[in-house]
Design an enzyme around this catalytic site. Structure first.
Site, PDB file in Angstrom:
ATOM      1  N   GLN A 160       0.567  60.535  35.865  1.00 57.26           N
ATOM      2  CA  GLN A 160       0.110  59.139  35.838  1.00 57.26           C
ATOM      3  C   GLN A 160      -0.806  58.893  37.031  1.00 57.26           C
ATOM      4  O   GLN A 160      -0.354  58.897  38.175  1.00 57.26           O
ATOM      5  CB  GLN A 160       1.333  58.224  35.930  1.00 57.26           C
ATOM      6  CG  GLN A 160       1.029  56.751  35.974  1.00 57.26           C
ATOM      7  CD  GLN A 160       2.238  55.945  36.443  1.00 57.26           C
ATOM      8  OE1 GLN A 160       3.143  56.489  37.071  1.00 57.26           O
ATOM      9  NE2 GLN A 160       2.249  54.659  36.167  1.00 57.26           N
TER      10      GLN A 160
ATOM     11  N   TYR B 284      -2.456  56.333  38.655  1.00 62.55           N
ATOM     12  CA  TYR B 284      -2.620  54.906  38.933  1.00 62.55           C
ATOM     13  C   TYR B 284      -2.914  54.672  40.415  1.00 62.55           C
ATOM     14  O   TYR B 284      -3.980  54.209  40.779  1.00 62.55           O
ATOM     15  CB  TYR B 284      -1.324  54.148  38.597  1.00 62.55           C
ATOM     16  CG  TYR B 284      -1.148  53.692  37.163  1.00 62.55           C
ATOM     17  CD1 TYR B 284      -1.658  54.397  36.098  1.00 62.55           C
ATOM     18  CD2 TYR B 284      -0.415  52.540  36.896  1.00 62.55           C
ATOM     19  CE1 TYR B 284      -1.453  53.963  34.794  1.00 62.55           C
ATOM     20  CE2 TYR B 284      -0.216  52.092  35.603  1.00 62.55           C
ATOM     21  CZ  TYR B 284      -0.729  52.804  34.558  1.00 62.55           C
ATOM     22  OH  TYR B 284      -0.519  52.369  33.279  1.00 62.55           O
ATOM     23  N   SER B 285      -1.917  54.978  41.293  1.00 63.73           N
ATOM     24  CA  SER B 285      -1.981  54.575  42.702  1.00 63.73           C
ATOM     25  C   SER B 285      -3.118  55.264  43.445  1.00 63.73           C
ATOM     26  O   SER B 285      -3.420  56.430  43.191  1.00 63.73           O
ATOM     27  CB  SER B 285      -0.681  54.918  43.417  1.00 63.73           C
ATOM     28  OG  SER B 285       0.415  54.369  42.738  1.00 63.73           O
TER      29      SER B 285
ATOM     30  N   GLU C   1       7.579  52.430  31.783  1.00 67.88           N
ATOM     31  CA  GLU C   1       8.066  53.125  32.987  1.00 67.88           C
ATOM     32  C   GLU C   1       9.307  52.428  33.538  1.00 67.88           C
ATOM     33  O   GLU C   1      10.317  53.071  33.826  1.00 67.88           O
ATOM     34  CB  GLU C   1       6.959  53.154  34.052  1.00 67.88           C
ATOM     35  CG  GLU C   1       7.441  53.739  35.372  1.00 67.88           C
ATOM     36  CD  GLU C   1       6.315  54.018  36.370  1.00 67.88           C
ATOM     37  OE1 GLU C   1       5.232  53.422  36.242  1.00 67.88           O
ATOM     38  OE2 GLU C   1       6.543  54.826  37.279  1.00 67.88           O
TER      39      GLU C   1
ATOM     40  N   GLU D 231      10.124  44.631  46.075  1.00 73.68           N
ATOM     41  CA  GLU D 231       9.521  43.309  46.318  1.00 73.68           C
ATOM     42  C   GLU D 231       8.639  42.909  45.137  1.00 73.68           C
ATOM     43  O   GLU D 231       8.631  41.752  44.706  1.00 73.68           O
ATOM     44  CB  GLU D 231       8.682  43.325  47.616  1.00 73.68           C
ATOM     45  CG  GLU D 231       9.486  43.441  48.893  1.00 73.68           C
ATOM     46  CD  GLU D 231       9.993  44.862  49.168  1.00 73.68           C
ATOM     47  OE1 GLU D 231       9.494  45.819  48.526  1.00 73.68           O
ATOM     48  OE2 GLU D 231      10.907  45.020  50.001  1.00 73.68           O
TER      49      GLU D 231
END
Ligand SMILES: Cc1cc2nc3c(=O)[nH]c(=O)nc-3n(C[C@H](O)[C@H](O)[C@H](O)COP(=O)(O)OP(=O)(O)OC[C@H]3O[C@@H](n4cnc5c(N)ncnc54)[C@H](O)[C@@H]3O)c2cc1C
Length: 413
Positions: A137, A139-140, A255, A381
């Protein structure tokens, strides 16, 4: 593939349906007996190889895509059957779902199944479900984690291909993946959420460089991925050009629900911690008993949350994350001083993080690894923000850049 069982969306306790479900359970038990050898640590094969062999056998037996539509290689059965399969697998101590294939099976493939074009479904579902292709994946990025829509990896059309340039980070399994589900910016002149597309990146090509990141656990599950002129066929876009944010959210929902319901990284199991307390002669201590009771309670709560239909996936995910931290904290106290030792601890060292077998792993591995629970799949968070805004209806976080074209949003150099 055989599809002898009826298709139904509605769970029912009708006696005919109960008999069919029982027949399905028998089918699963027979299958698991047949593949026990393939999944055994004793086979001497790597975790990835064992997982691949298991998935191929499972797909070929008609059990690899229980809730997928028949036209996509599935059985078209409802949730009761996937739950029954899961229950049979876990009651026999199998744990192969997460062994390198979870990102494909639980996240990328369901997104392609639900949102991809017919061509993408035909190209990727079957080999992914069989374990022939491994997925990661993408993404980040160094500057886009919680603020994922701020990503700056760029994809530009060049004839019948996309050309991709940029960097990803934290990419689990990129070092052995065949394909990555990639979020890239395809339009810089619209607000940040509107200019993103989801693409399928072939990982094994000259424009992609993967650099493993060593973690404090002693293994390198994550990687940095550098893309410099990487190529993607023009029609390998999931959902459509500019529709990537909606696709990203759809995949994240898969996910989070997979993490919440027991996929991926596992907290140190409660029964192993109880065994540890027994072997350390600590089960009479009132504080230890209290800790063990909290762990047992947490395990039950997570199981019960997963039985609820329609629950927001951030809720079980937050519980899993808290359980992972608590399990690590209690283990640290009970295993001390062995919990800090890397070698020679009572659990042996065969498979880092695999607590499913008696010769599983270091306690220290589980203790160090537990910090990842509250980050992977989105931080605690961020889950709480999501629940606040989407479930409780609280005011949204301020987002001064929301309407600005992304090219005008201030960024770090
Ligand atoms: C085990 C693991 C596996 C992962 N696998 C992958 C993978 O395969 N692919 C991939 O793309 N990524 C992966 N990640 C990355 C993961 O998604 C990010 O780490 C995560 O989204 C947080 O981003 P960040 O690390 O950049 O932290 P940041 O976003 O920089 O956050 C730093 C801190 O600020 C807090 N924070 C940030 N924004 C807010 C806000 N709005 N409100 C309140 N607090 C806030 C965060 O909660 C955190 O405590 C993985 C991470 C881990 C730990």
């Amino acid at each position: 593939m055989a599809n002898t069982l009826p298709v139904s969306d509605e769970p029912s306790s009708h006696p005919v349906h109960d008999r069919e479900l029982e027949a399905f359970r028998t089918e699963v038990r027979d299958f698991l007996d047949r593949v026990r050898e393939l999944t055994s640590h004793a086979s001497g094969r790597s975790t990835l190889e064992r997982g691949r062999a298991y998935l191929a056998a499972r797909f070929d037996a008609g059990l690899g895509a229980i809730d997928y539509p028949v036209e996509n290689g599935g059985r078209g059965l409802d949730r009761r059957y996937t739950e029954a399969f899961r229950a049979e697998v876990s009651s026999r101590g199998f744990d192969l779902h997460a062994s390198g294939f979870g990102i494909g099976l639980d996240m990328c493939l369901p997104t392609i199944r639900d949102q991809g074009s017919e061509d993408l479904r035909a190209r990727f579902l079957r080999p992914g479900l069989r374990g022939d292709d491994v997925w990661c994946q993408l993404y980040s990025e160094p500057g886009a984690g919680s603020d994922l829509a701020g990503l700056t990896t760029r994809a530009v059309r060049d004839g019948d291909e996309w050309v991709v340039t940029g960097q990803k980070v934290w990419t689990t399994g990129a070092n052995y993946a065949d394909f990555g589900i990639l979020l890239a910016r395809t339009d810089w002149d619209v607000p940040k959420h509107a200019g993103i597309s989801m693409l399928v990146l072939p990982m094994r090509q000259p424009g992609v460089e993967v650099r493993p990141l060593n973690q404090m656990t002693g293994v390198a599950h994550f990687n940095e991925v550098f893309m410099d002129g990487a190529r993607i066929p023009a029609d390998w876009v999931v959902g459509g050009e500019g529709d990537g944010w909606r696709m990203a959210v759809a995949l994240l929902a898969h996910e989070r629900s997979s993490i919440g319901s027991g996929g991926g990284r596992q907290p140190i199991p409660t029964d192993r911690i109880i065994d540890l307390a027994r072997s350390a002669g600590r089960t009479a201590g009132p504080l230890v008993r209290q800790d063990l009771a909290r762990l047992v309670t947490g395990t039950r709560i997570i199981q019960w949350l997963n039985l609820r239909q329609g629950i927001h996936p951030s809720i079980p995910k937050l519980w899993r994350s808290a359980q992972g931290r608590l399990a690590s904290q209690v283990t640290s106290g009970l295993a001390f001083p062995g919990g800090a030792a890397w070698l020679g601890d009572p659990m042996g060292t065969t498979e880092p993080g695999d607590f499913t077998s008696a010769d599983g792993s270091h306690w220290s591995y589980g203790i160090c690894d537990s910090r990842a629970h509250s980050l992977g799949g989105g931080t605690d968070e961020v889950q709480k923000n999501t629940l606040g805004e989407r479930v409780l209806g609280l005011p949204r976080e301020p987002a001064p850049d929301r309407g600005l074209p992304f090219s005008q949003v201030p960024k770090n150099a």
